[in-house]
Design an enzyme around this catalytic site. Structure first.
Site, PDB file in Angstrom:
ATOM      1  N   MET A   1       0.854  -1.189   0.000  1.00  0.00           N
ATOM      2  CA  MET A   1       0.000   0.000   0.000  1.00  0.00           C
ATOM      3  C   MET A   1       0.878   1.223   0.000  1.00  0.00           C
ATOM      4  O   MET A   1       1.891   1.262   0.673  1.00  0.00           O
ATOM      5  CB  MET A   1      -0.895  -0.012   1.236  1.00  0.00           C
ATOM      6  CG  MET A   1      -1.942  -1.073   1.136  1.00  0.00           C
ATOM      7  SD  MET A   1      -3.128  -0.702  -0.127  1.00  0.00           S
ATOM      8  CE  MET A   1      -3.732  -2.324  -0.484  1.00  0.00           C
ATOM      9  N   CYS A   2       0.519   2.199  -0.792  1.00  0.00           N
ATOM     10  CA  CYS A   2       1.569   3.101  -1.175  1.00  0.00           C
ATOM     11  C   CYS A   2       1.049   4.414  -1.734  1.00  0.00           C
ATOM     12  O   CYS A   2      -0.130   4.618  -1.910  1.00  0.00           O
ATOM     13  CB  CYS A   2       2.384   2.470  -2.285  1.00  0.00           C
ATOM     14  SG  CYS A   2       2.639   0.734  -2.045  1.00  0.00           S
ATOM     15  N   GLY A   3       2.045   5.258  -2.055  1.00  0.00           N
ATOM     16  CA  GLY A   3       1.773   6.451  -2.830  1.00  0.00           C
ATOM     17  C   GLY A   3       2.536   6.356  -4.130  1.00  0.00           C
ATOM     18  O   GLY A   3       3.679   5.888  -4.147  1.00  0.00           O
TER      19      GLY A   3
ATOM     20  N   ASP C 204      -3.056   2.718   3.533  1.00  0.00           N
ATOM     21  CA  ASP C 204      -2.626   4.085   3.207  1.00  0.00           C
ATOM     22  C   ASP C 204      -3.809   5.052   3.325  1.00  0.00           C
ATOM     23  O   ASP C 204      -3.663   6.169   3.811  1.00  0.00           O
ATOM     24  CB  ASP C 204      -1.969   4.147   1.815  1.00  0.00           C
ATOM     25  CG  ASP C 204      -2.649   3.268   0.789  1.00  0.00           C
ATOM     26  OD1 ASP C 204      -3.820   2.889   1.010  1.00  0.00           O
ATOM     27  OD2 ASP C 204      -2.026   2.965  -0.237  1.00  0.00           O
TER      28      ASP C 204
END
Lengths: 293, 233, 438
Positions: A1-3, C204
């Site tokens: 999970m990330c940007g 996130d």
């Protein structure tokens, strides 16, 4: 999970400013991915018949001169635990040679223009370590990682190279990558991590190897990759964005006369020049967007 | 005696200088409704959330996730785009997005009015529980998914699976509907619907004509489990 | 029966009956309660009481504290509980208002918290719970900011041990006028709750959701994140990264008000391995005891509580056991159970809304059978017994606080339990699988 972030200049005059605009985009995504960060920068093309390698070894004191010599490179540039070098003879043989002669070295990227660097640490740390702010080029894509299932390692960081000059970053979580990895391994693809994104990258590389266009390869991934994803893909002369049909993972695009940019959140676009007048939109689910010049 | 305007505390917030916590803390600490201006939002999250008084908040620029979340009584205007979940779980008041809204605009909201001048992306009005949403542009896929009550008005087009698993929310769309979700059907536009639609368009400041809209609602076939409908689950 | 008849292990009478039922009704089996499978559990662990190498504490006289603080990582107002046993989230709708009131009164009497459920906060439970945790669920039924501010803590629910990956379910029989009003739904319909939250997906985006909830409540209230046990090691790490103050981990043995039997029996991992993985994840991050861990799923006795704490939990949560304490499955309703085709000790049709004990129902005649004061007294008694049992075991291991119990105080009776709990098989120093990570 990330940007994830991407910046592509339509206006070539902006190329000296790539790092200046791109570094804050990556840094802003720290909250989405504090574990590691990485990016691919596309700069000037290598000499005809030569290509660029981005290599990694965890030890800062690693003796790179032997590798450079063995590959026939004319010198090399060391950036933290990565080195960049131009070597003759593009494609397969060199990479196979690398595996045999220097198995401890990881090939981060190979191509005429691409350079991938990635490492553990916060995006701020990674940006500093590699001097991103001073980089130039036509486009860049980047990634900040909050590791979901696979370990926090440099190898598990994005972008993943998917072949010459092509790489992939991903926000989301695939749900069928283990079976797909086995199928692709049977097709001769090699994987180095348990990471779901590496499988997506391998899948694209496999489709490209079959002679599909990037656009068609991404279209095909809509059928074969299950789970949630927003992808940004860097290519030799452009970049592409794709969201899965459910489209839960965010993405926002900004386009001006000078550039196209994408990010997981608008915050990463907020400091781009002229963004307040840019056309802003969200990529539609299941639609391949691509730009090139 | 001071006029109402003078009594209202007016304050400006520059989010390049002050934090989101400063902003929300001040909005929560106020004992009387005030007029507030927020500059340099730059996509920051949770702006003007959890308000309980009839504040007027102007956000000059683009807002991030959950802008005006759980709003009560306040009027929040975003002079730009809003990120995911704008006005999520709003109870009352009004939220006006002058640009586009991202996913899940007005999610699970119980009341109030959400006006989006541009487009709203996927899942606009998901699990809506009484809110009225007027989108002057188009909405993305799965809008009004599991919509329980309230009204979604779309002046443009609607994406795939509009009103999937709909309960009692009322949907009005002027343009094309890419596809209807499970258990969502077109319904007859009756006089009382035109009255409701006219009022909402007026409140939203839309010039669209009510008679150009079509109405969609729940077929109520999924209200009780039946194996004949198993393909819809 | 003819003694030469031989029942198939594969197609047992129960299996044959279920196939026949499915063929007739065309709907999967929906029921309440939790798994009925035999699973490795706390029963498969024993304590190594003190004798010569360690010294026990004197029962009742020498202090053995039981208090616990939950949520002091970021929240200004963490919860101080007198006992490490809390009441798990159970909805009004699934339970009667009287049952919710009884839970609140009973828990408050012994200084612990209760939790709302899918359906909002009732006046009864807020009024009678000194400490109330407000669940924030995918459906957001009855969710409103006033109640959010009235809560003592907020629990973001991602999943439940009985059904990780599944949404909620409340069948029409239980959607009374009041339940329907609280949930903004038509009366009497079969209500399906979403399995994902409507406005965020993944850690996130959860981090941003937590930031919003903290902003709305001025950073006062602890934010719990509840997960059903499946990929626990990763999920716990992500919950910490998302900014949780407290992690609530519900093992496979956790109960439910109404879920498909196939979900209850076939999804998730048992409480024992889930707990070990969660503690390992917290320790690797240096967050053990800083982000508190509440474990639930099959806690029945003080022995279970003590073993859970020894394995590294900060507190436990009980659901099914609390309902039994209130009077669920009590023999005094035997004839009523029989009329429903069940029996005291077997009743699991919480979904049906005709619970003879008046707990999992909205029928006014049935709900009147549960006197909230009587139920509260029974629950308080039960919680006191759990606490005393926990202290007894802790003292026997020489601990002046129950949180000083350690995995090294335990031994496993079976290889399965040793492997899952990460505790040596009794009499050996062998932990199967150790050295291979998770």
């Amino acid at each position: 999970m990330c940007g994830i972030v991407g910046l592509f200049f339509k206006n070539s005059e902006m190329e000296p400013e790539l790092g200046h605009h791109f570094a804050p985009m990556l840094e802003t995504m720290c909250s989405r991915g504090p574990d590691s960060a990485g990016f691919a920068v596309y700069d000037q093309e290598s000499r005809e018949g030569w290509f660029k390698l981005s290599l990694y070894h965890p030890e800062l004191g690693y003796e790179w001169s032997k590798v450079a010599e063995g590959l026939g490179a004319v010198g090399f540039e060391k950036v933290a635990n990565h080195v960049l070098m131009e070597v003759p003879e593009p494609d397969g043989p060199v990479l196979q040679q690398m595996q045999l002669r220097w198995p401890e070295v990881t090939v981060m990227s190979a191509g005429r223009r691409i350079q991938i660097m990635k490492d553990m640490g916060t995006p701020q740390e990674v940006v500093e370590r590699f001097g991103v702010r001073g980089m130039r080029g036509s486009h860049a894509i980047g990634h900040t990682r909050m590791a979901t299932e696979s370990a926090v390692t440099t190898a598990g960081s994005h972008p993943f190279s998917t072949g010459m000059d092509v790489c992939l970053v991903h926000n989301g979580s695939l749900s069928n990558h283990n079976r797909l990895r086995l199928n692709l391994e049977r097709e001769g693809m090699v994987f180095h991590t348990e990471n779901d994104t590496e499988v997506a990258a391998g899948y694209l590389a496999w489709r490209l190897k079959q002679g599909k266009s990037l656009h068609d390869a991404l279209e095909a991934s809509l059928q074969d990759l299950d789970g949630f994803y927003t992808f940004a893909v860097g290519t030799h002369d452009g970049f592409a964005v794709l969201r899965d049909p459910v489209a839960c993972k965010p993405a926002v695009m900004a386009e001006t006369e000078d550039y196209v940019a994408m990010a997981s959140e608008y915050r990463s676009l907020a400091e781009l020049p002229g963004v307040e007048k840019a056309r802003l939109w969200e990529p539609e689910p299941g639609v391949v967007y691509s730009w090139s010049r | 005696m001071m006029s109402t305007i003078e009594k209202r505390r007016c304050a400006g917030f520059d989010l390049d200088v002050q934090s989101v916590r400063d902003l929300n803390g001040a909005l929560h600490a106020a004992v009387e409704p005030g007029v507030w201006e927020v500059i340099n939002p730059k996509g920051r999250h949770a702006l003007a959330v959890g308000l309980t008084l009839a504040h007027e908040v102007r956000i000059v620029g683009h807002a991030g996730y959950y802008c005006a979340g759980m709003n009560q009584l306040a009027k929040v205007v975003v002079e730009g785009n809003a990120g995911t979940g704008v006005a999520e779980n709003m109870m009352s008041g009004k939220v006006h997005v002058m640009g586009n809204a991202s996913q899940s605009a007005g999610a699970t909201a119980h009341g109030g009015l959400l006006v989006i001048d541009g487009d709203a992306s996927a899942r606009c009005g998901i699990s809506m529980k009484g809110i009225n949403v007027v989108v002057k542009g188009s909405v993305g896929h799965m809008s009004a998914f599991m919509g329980q009550s309230g009204t979604l008005v779309v002046c443009g087009d609607a994406g795939d699976a509009l009103g999937d698993s709909l309960y009692e929310a009322k949907l009005f769309v002027r343009g094309k509907v890419a596809s209807l979700g499970a258990d969502c059907v077109e319904k007859e536009m009756r006089a009382e619907h035109l009255v409701l639609l006219t009022r909402l368009l007026q409140e939203a400041g839309s010039g669209a004509k009510p008679e150009e809209f079509r109405r969609y609602g729940s077929a109520r076939k999924l209200y009780h489990f039946h194996s004949d409908h198993v393909a819809s689950y | 029966m003819n003694p030469s008849l031989r029942e198939s292990q594969l197609f047992s009478r129960g299996v044959i009956h279920e196939i026949q039922r499915a063929a007739e009704e065309g709907i999967y089996d929906i029921r309440g309660w939790g798994t009925k499978k035999a699973l490795p559990h706390f029963d498969d662990l024993v304590f190594l009481g003190a004798s010569m190498s360690r010294y026990p504490l004197e029962g009742y006289r020498e202090k053995c504290a039981t208090d616990v603080v939950l949520g002091d990582r970021f929240a200004k107002k963490p919860l101080h509980l007198k006992i490490p046993i809390t009441i798990a989230g159970m909805s009004f709708g699934s339970l009667s208002a009287n049952a919710k009131e009884a839970l609140g009164r009973g828990a408050s009497e012994v200084g612990t918290s209760t939790t709302t459920g899918d359906g909002g906060m009732t006046v009864e439970e807020r009024g009678h719970s000194d400490l109330l945790v407000y669940q924030y669920l995918p459906s957001r039924y009855g969710m409103n900011p006033d109640d959010l501010r009235k809560a003592d803590a907020i629990e973001i629910v991602l999943g439940q041990g009985a059904k990780p990956g599944g949404g909620g379910m409340l069948l029409g029989q239980k959607i009374s006028d009041r339940v329907a009003m609280m949930r903004d739904l038509p009366k009497g319909i079969d209500q399906r709750s979403a399995c994902r939250h409507p406005d965020w997906t993944g850690p996130d985006d959860l981090a941003i959701k937590i930031e919003e909830l903290r902003e709305i409540t001025d950073w006062e209230k602890p934010i719990y994140v509840k997960i059903g046990a499946s990929r626990t090691y990763y999920d716990v790490k992500l919950a910490v990264k998302s900014g949780a103050d407290v992690i609530v981990l519900d093992g496979m043995q956790g109960g439910t008000g109404a879920t498909q039997d196939v979900f209850i029996e076939h999804v998730g991992i048992p409480t024992l391995p889930a707990l070990r993985q969660a503690v390992q994840a917290l320790q690797e991050m240096g967050m053990h005891r800083k982000v508190q861990l509440i474990i639930s799923g099959g806690i029945r006795s003080g022995a279970d509580v003590a073993k859970a704490l020894a394995m590294g939990a900060d507190a436990v949560s009980i659901g099914t056991a609390a309902l039994i304490a209130l009077g669920c499955n009590h023999p005094k309703w035997q004839s009523d159970y029989e009329k429903l085709g069940s029996a005291a000790g077997f009743y699991d049709d919480y979904q049906a809304g005709n619970d003879p004990a008046g707990i999992t129902t909205q029928d006014p005649a049935l709900t009147a059978r549960l006197d909230p004061l009587d139920g509260a007294r029974r629950l308080a008694n039960y919680l006191r017994v759990l606490t005393m049992e926990t202290q007894t075991l802790a003292r026997a291991c020489g601990k002046s606080h129950v949180h000083n119990l350690e995995p090294e105080d335990l031994a496993a009776l079976t290889i399965e339990a040793a492997a899952m709990a990460g505790v040596p098989l009794a009499g050996t120093d062998w932990i199967p699988g150790k050295g291979k990570g998770m």
